[in-house]
Design an enzyme around this catalytic site. Structure first.
Site, short mmCIF file in Angstrom:
data_model
loop_
_atom_site.label_atom_id
_atom_site.label_comp_id
_atom_site.label_asym_id
_atom_site.label_seq_id
_atom_site.Cartn_x
_atom_site.Cartn_y
_atom_site.Cartn_z
N CYS A 42 84.26 3.94 15.18
CA CYS A 42 82.91 3.50 14.91
C CYS A 42 81.97 3.99 16.02
O CYS A 42 82.38 4.15 17.17
CB CYS A 42 82.86 1.97 14.82
SG CYS A 42 81.22 1.30 14.43
N ASP A 44 79.74 2.32 17.42
CA ASP A 44 79.36 1.19 18.27
C ASP A 44 79.53 1.55 19.74
O ASP A 44 80.60 1.99 20.17
CB ASP A 44 80.22 -0.03 17.91
CG ASP A 44 79.67 -1.32 18.50
OD1 ASP A 44 79.51 -1.39 19.74
OD2 ASP A 44 79.42 -2.27 17.73
N ARG A 46 79.94 -0.19 22.22
CA ARG A 46 80.88 -1.04 22.97
C ARG A 46 82.32 -0.58 22.82
O ARG A 46 83.24 -1.22 23.36
CB ARG A 46 80.75 -2.49 22.49
CG ARG A 46 79.38 -3.10 22.68
CD ARG A 46 79.26 -4.41 21.91
NE ARG A 46 79.35 -4.20 20.47
CZ ARG A 46 79.37 -5.18 19.56
NH1 ARG A 46 79.30 -6.43 19.97
NH2 ARG A 46 79.45 -4.91 18.28
N HIS A 98 86.89 -1.99 14.54
CA HIS A 98 86.80 -3.04 15.55
C HIS A 98 86.21 -4.30 14.92
O HIS A 98 85.42 -4.23 13.97
CB HIS A 98 85.95 -2.60 16.75
CG HIS A 98 84.50 -2.40 16.46
ND1 HIS A 98 83.54 -3.36 16.72
CD2 HIS A 98 83.83 -1.36 15.92
CE1 HIS A 98 82.36 -2.92 16.37
NE2 HIS A 98 82.50 -1.71 15.87
N CYS A 101 82.05 -5.55 13.86
CA CYS A 101 81.36 -4.31 13.50
C CYS A 101 80.11 -4.62 12.69
O CYS A 101 80.17 -5.28 11.65
CB CYS A 101 82.30 -3.42 12.70
SG CYS A 101 81.56 -1.90 12.09
#
Length: 238
Positions: A42, A44, A46, A98, A101
């Site tokens: 992803c 993302d 993080r 994750h 998400c």
């Protein structure tokens, strides 16, 4: 430009520190890219792929998009898979989702952004429709979302297995495995979703088997958590 100056200064400090630790660091990077793993994850911020698995640049080939989708119609993702498999000769492809998400949340919530991202999240909404009965059986939004994250990894990993580049690699006997993982932001740990495929297979049979394992592991996790809470409550009352 001025607002990005901090990033450029950060880069200069990082490069200087890297050379101080290892004078040949960048010279070595120039000479080689020999990753054995392709990470499809992803976007993302993080979930930094290299850091999570403690790998250096050049050791991990990475493709990222919203909600770690692998669509056969996505030329970007398919070209990454083909390049990784045929040119770099990676041995492992990991589809990594994750928990928490935002893309998975939006697909489950059926919220709209009135943009192209709605089209993209349609791939995840297809997973919602496919497993609606299992998702409806979960008692809370949090548990539905975490289950969807796992099921989305499963479906995208299956899509990797049926991509032309992967099927061609297996047909010529190339060593290649496809895996499904999920990452928990709360503790920084990856979990294998019992999906590991190294040859062409019956997708329906594999899907059924993997869904059963996902549900069984979730039941075991809830049982452990319930036992821990019960134990803590008993200890507090003693």
């Amino acid at each position: 430009m001025e607002e990005l100056r901090q990033l450029l200064e950060n880069n200069a400090r990082w490069a200087a520190a890297a050379v101080e630790r290892d004078p040949d660091y960048f010279k070595r990077l120039e000479r080689q890219q020999q990753p054995q793993h392709l990470w499809i994850g992803c976007s993302d911020s993080r979930v930094p792929a290299n850091e999570i698995v403690a790998m250096q640049p050049g050791e991990l080939f990475v493709h990222r998009n919203v909600a770690n989708v692998v669509a056969h119609s996505d030329l970007n993702c398919q070209s990454v898979i083909q390049f990784a498999v045929e040119r770099l000769r990676v041995k492992h492809v990991m589809v990594v989702g994750h928990y928490g998400c935002s893309g998975v949340h939006a697909a489950l919530d059926r919220s709209r952004s009135a943009g192209i991202s709605d089209y993209w999240l349609g791939h995840v909404r297809d997973v919602v429709s496919q497993y609606q009965n299992l998702l409806d059986a979960e008692p809370t939004d949090h548990r539905r979302e975490s289950l969807l994250g796992e099921l989305n990894v499963l479906e995208q990993a299956l899509n990797v297995c049926t991509s032309a580049a992967v099927l061609d690699a297996w047909a010529r006997g190339q060593e290649l495995s496809v895996h499904g993982w999920i990452y928990r932001l709360g503790d920084g740990l990856l979990r294998h979703l019992n999906f590991a495929v190294d040859a062409p297979c019956d997708s329906s049979e594999l899907r059924t088997r993997c869904v059963g394992k996902i549900l069984a592991e979730r039941a075991r996790y809830r049982a452990r958590r319930s036992a821990e809470v019960s134990k803590a409550t008993t200890a507090a009352g003693a």
